[in-house]
Design a protein around this motif. Structure first.
Motif, PDB file in Angstrom:
ATOM      1  N   TRP A 222      -2.969   5.985 -19.173  1.00 36.01           N
ATOM      2  CA  TRP A 222      -3.131   6.536 -20.528  1.00 36.01           C
ATOM      3  C   TRP A 222      -1.962   6.142 -21.406  1.00 36.01           C
ATOM      4  N   GLN A 238      -6.114   1.336 -26.819  1.00 34.84           N
ATOM      5  CA  GLN A 238      -6.736   2.646 -27.020  1.00 34.84           C
ATOM      6  C   GLN A 238      -8.068   2.466 -27.779  1.00 34.84           C
ATOM      7  N   PHE A 241     -10.592   1.198 -25.503  1.00 33.15           N
ATOM      8  CA  PHE A 241     -11.045   2.227 -24.586  1.00 33.15           C
ATOM      9  C   PHE A 241     -12.080   3.132 -25.253  1.00 33.15           C
ATOM     10  N   LYS A 249     -21.397   6.020 -22.828  1.00 34.14           N
ATOM     11  CA  LYS A 249     -22.376   6.996 -23.325  1.00 34.14           C
ATOM     12  C   LYS A 249     -23.769   6.389 -23.377  1.00 34.14           C
ATOM     13  N   GLY A 277     -11.149  14.352 -26.407  1.00 31.25           N
ATOM     14  CA  GLY A 277     -12.479  14.026 -26.963  1.00 31.25           C
ATOM     15  C   GLY A 277     -12.591  12.631 -27.508  1.00 31.25           C
ATOM     16  N   SER A 278     -11.609  11.777 -27.185  1.00 32.10           N
ATOM     17  CA  SER A 278     -11.625  10.392 -27.653  1.00 32.10           C
ATOM     18  C   SER A 278     -11.713  10.379 -29.186  1.00 32.10           C
ATOM     19  N   ASP A 282     -18.752  12.338 -29.294  1.00 33.14           N
ATOM     20  CA  ASP A 282     -19.522  13.519 -28.857  1.00 33.14           C
ATOM     21  C   ASP A 282     -19.523  14.585 -29.936  1.00 33.14           C
ATOM     22  N   ASP A 299      -6.896  14.462 -28.923  1.00 26.94           N
ATOM     23  CA  ASP A 299      -6.626  13.305 -28.067  1.00 26.94           C
ATOM     24  C   ASP A 299      -5.235  12.777 -28.395  1.00 26.94           C
ATOM     25  N   VAL A 303      -5.379   7.456 -30.956  1.00 28.53           N
ATOM     26  CA  VAL A 303      -6.829   7.593 -31.098  1.00 28.53           C
ATOM     27  C   VAL A 303      -7.165   8.061 -32.515  1.00 28.53           C
ATOM     28  N   HIS A 324      -3.013  16.060 -29.534  1.00 32.58           N
ATOM     29  CA  HIS A 324      -2.559  17.090 -28.579  1.00 32.58           C
ATOM     30  C   HIS A 324      -2.485  16.500 -27.178  1.00 32.58           C
ATOM     31  N   ASP A 325      -1.378  16.777 -26.511  1.00 29.72           N
ATOM     32  CA  ASP A 325      -1.219  16.369 -25.116  1.00 29.72           C
ATOM     33  C   ASP A 325      -1.870  17.454 -24.262  1.00 29.72           C
ATOM     34  N   LEU A 326      -2.906  17.062 -23.538  1.00 24.06           N
ATOM     35  CA  LEU A 326      -3.688  18.084 -22.835  1.00 24.06           C
ATOM     36  C   LEU A 326      -2.944  18.766 -21.690  1.00 24.06           C
ATOM     37  N   LYS A 340     -14.727  16.612 -21.187  1.00 18.36           N
ATOM     38  CA  LYS A 340     -15.732  15.687 -20.641  1.00 18.36           C
ATOM     39  C   LYS A 340     -15.037  14.445 -20.102  1.00 18.36           C
ATOM     40  N   ILE A 342     -12.611  14.199 -18.040  1.00 17.99           N
ATOM     41  CA  ILE A 342     -11.154  14.321 -18.097  1.00 17.99           C
ATOM     42  C   ILE A 342     -10.583  14.585 -16.705  1.00 17.99           C
ATOM     43  N   ASP A 345      -9.772  12.215 -13.599  1.00 15.01           N
ATOM     44  CA  ASP A 345      -8.663  11.263 -13.658  1.00 15.01           C
ATOM     45  C   ASP A 345      -7.355  11.859 -13.139  1.00 15.01           C
ATOM     46  N   TYR A 346      -7.404  13.079 -12.651  1.00 10.41           N
ATOM     47  CA  TYR A 346      -6.153  13.724 -12.248  1.00 10.41           C
ATOM     48  C   TYR A 346      -6.245  14.264 -10.823  1.00 10.41           C
TER      49      TYR A 346
END
Ligand SMILES: C[S@@+](CC[C@H](N)C(=O)[O-])C[C@H]1O[C@@H](n2cnc3c(N)ncnc32)[C@H](O)[C@@H]1O
Length: 467
Positions: A222, A238, A241, A249, A277-278, A282, A299, A303, A324-326, A340, A342, A345-346
């Motif tokens: 990322w 980015q 991506f 989608k 949310g890219s 969506d 995101d 982005v 925002h850093d999630l 969605k 997300i 990836d962790y």
């Protein structure tokens, strides 16, 4: 008729004809034909030139059959999806000598192989789950938790031949990672020139071993997408991506999955945060379909310009973007938080941390909805019981073993799983495991619904905050 115009059936007829011809030529010379079982000859011995040509023509026709049966786009998509996990799995099997961890005339448990290779059992299981889709090893009882591993002819060929193992090591291990930097080396040293640079210090290999172009700068993919490039160019990955996500989608028909994920109409004039949310695709789709929804897309910073360029004028009052850093505490209060694609990836502790980061914004009754790709049908070797439940969920009927699926379908999950392992030390999880992640994040999350669909490969998991 030109080869390029052949239909599936015409190609199949050609394949039948070529395999009959090869079989006949082998029989005439008494050459035993290999099989897929461990006791097969390791190769076609003493091939004549004619047999060789027939076999290669057969291979061409089979490749064409693969392209044609996949169709143009999916033949590319599936290649891109599998090629590196395939090579990577073979390289790992060879490096850790899985070949000798399984007896040629018997079988070994995942636990025994883990001991022999000194690898965690979960890693052994995941590597082998992909390997079996390539007919490198096989399960004795496909899909069953009690299954053991036995050789196939392909893995046995490696077990029997030092030279073949050395080939994998010398070619695959030495050159694969550097070769993936060929584009970077050409970009850096040969772009705009009339000839390829002749400097040995300007090869893809040298670039890789000098630390590559990106070495050390990015902790994960990322950060790489966000920061690769200088000046104006920064953020170009980015943007790509975001385009990729839009394409995903389309191919998975994700619109329907998002629309069906919740009763959005009943949610009324709810506020939704699409976390990670890219660039808002969506959010735009939901806002168009449900005029009472207000949506905040969150995101990474690079982005934002893509969102701003894409947001339709008529949705601007209801759909906004917040950087925002999630992994940081959620600053926005809302009725529904959607994540969605997300969490897969962790690794688990990080996935739980992402859910826990929502807690400061949550009020009793708020909902958290996960939409996740569930490529992996079976569970870990050591999580046998769960794997069984999952097969029931995914197949929609009891007792259908997950491995009854065609290997090419299993690969969709196992290849992603290995990519997740390589990129994030994460994994493709069965849908049920998201319950554990919610629990690990905070006991006050209550999972109220979990729907996994084997046809779409997606699961929707809904939790309510009971704080
Ligand atoms: C696999 S994409 C999914 C995007 C979108 N939810 C969808 O389904 O199309 C993951 C998204 O998470 C974002 N992301 C990754 N790490 C992030 C972070 N630390 N903070 C915010 N967003 C992040 C990425 O930029 C990317 O848009």
């Amino acid at each position: 008729m030109a080869d390029s115009q052949l239909t599936l059936n015409e190609l199949a007829a050609k394949i039948t004809e070529l395999s009959a011809s090869l079989t006949r030529q082998l029989a005439e010379k008494n050459i035993p034909a290999p099989t897929l079982a461990a006791d097969s000859p390791v190769k076609y011995a003493d091939m004549t030139a004619e047999m060789f040509v027939t076999r290669q023509s057969l291979t061409d026709a089979l490749n064409d059959m693969w392209y044609l049966s996949q169709g143009p786009s999916e033949s590319i998509y599936n290649y891109v999806h599998n090629a590196i996990p395939d090579a990577s799995a073979l390289n790992v099997l060879n490096h850790f000598d899985f070949w000798s961890a399984v007896p040629l005339d018997g079988s070994a448990s995942y636990e025994e192989i883990a001991k022999r290779t000194s690898l965690p059992q979960d890693v052994v299981y995941r590597i082998l789950q992909h390997a079996v889709t390539l007919r490198l090893f096989a399960e004795t009882e496909p899909g069953k938790p009690t299954s053991r591993i036995q050789h196939t002819s392909r893995s046995a060929a490696l077990a029997k031949q030092t030279g073949l193992r050395a080939l994998v090591s010398s070619v695959l291990d030495v050159s694969s990672a550097p070769m993936m930097l060929l584009n970077q080396a050409l970009d850096r040293y040969s772009r705009g020139k009339s000839e390829l640079t002749q400097e040995m210090s300007e090869t893809a290999f040298a670039l890789f071993h000098s630390g590559g172009t990106f070495s050390g700068k990015h902790r994960n993919s990322w950060e790489f997408l966000e920061n690769d490039g200088e000046g104006e160019r920064r953020g170009w990955r980015q943007k790509r991506f975001v385009e990729f996500m839009t394409y995903v989608k389309e191919i998975f028909h994700l619109e329907g999955i998002v629309l069906d994920a919740l009763d959005w109409k009943a949610a009324g004039n709810a506020k939704l945060v699409d976390v990670g949310g890219s660039a808002g695709a969506d959010a735009f789709m939901l806002a168009r379909n449900f005029p009472d929804l207000t949506i905040v897309v969150q995101d990474m910073p690079k982005v934002k310009p893509v969102f701003e360029a894409d947001v339709p004028e008529e949705l601007k009052s209801r759909v906004s973007f917040v950087e925002h850093d999630l992994l940081q505490p959620q600053p926005v209060q809302a009725d529904i938080f959607m994540l969605k694609l997300i969490l897969h990836d962790y690794p688990e502790p990080e996935a739980a941390r992402i859910l826990r980061a929502l807690v400061p914004a949550l009020r009793p009754g708020n909902r958290v909805v996960l939409i996740e790709y569930i490529g992996k049908v079976a569970d870990d070797g050591d999580g046998a019981a769960k794997g069984k439940d999952e097969s029931k969920n995914m197949e929609g009927k009891e007792g259908a073993p997950p491995q009854a699926l065609p290997r090419s379908i299993q690969q969709m999950g196992t290849a992603t799983d290995l990519r997740m392992m390589a990129l994030f030390n994460a994994k493709e999880r069965p849908a049920e495991s998201y319950r554990d992640i919610f629990r690990a994040a905070d006991e006050r999350f209550e999972v109220v619904s979990l729907k996994a669909n084997p046809i779409t490969f997606f699961a929707v998991i809904e939790a309510v905050w009971r704080g």
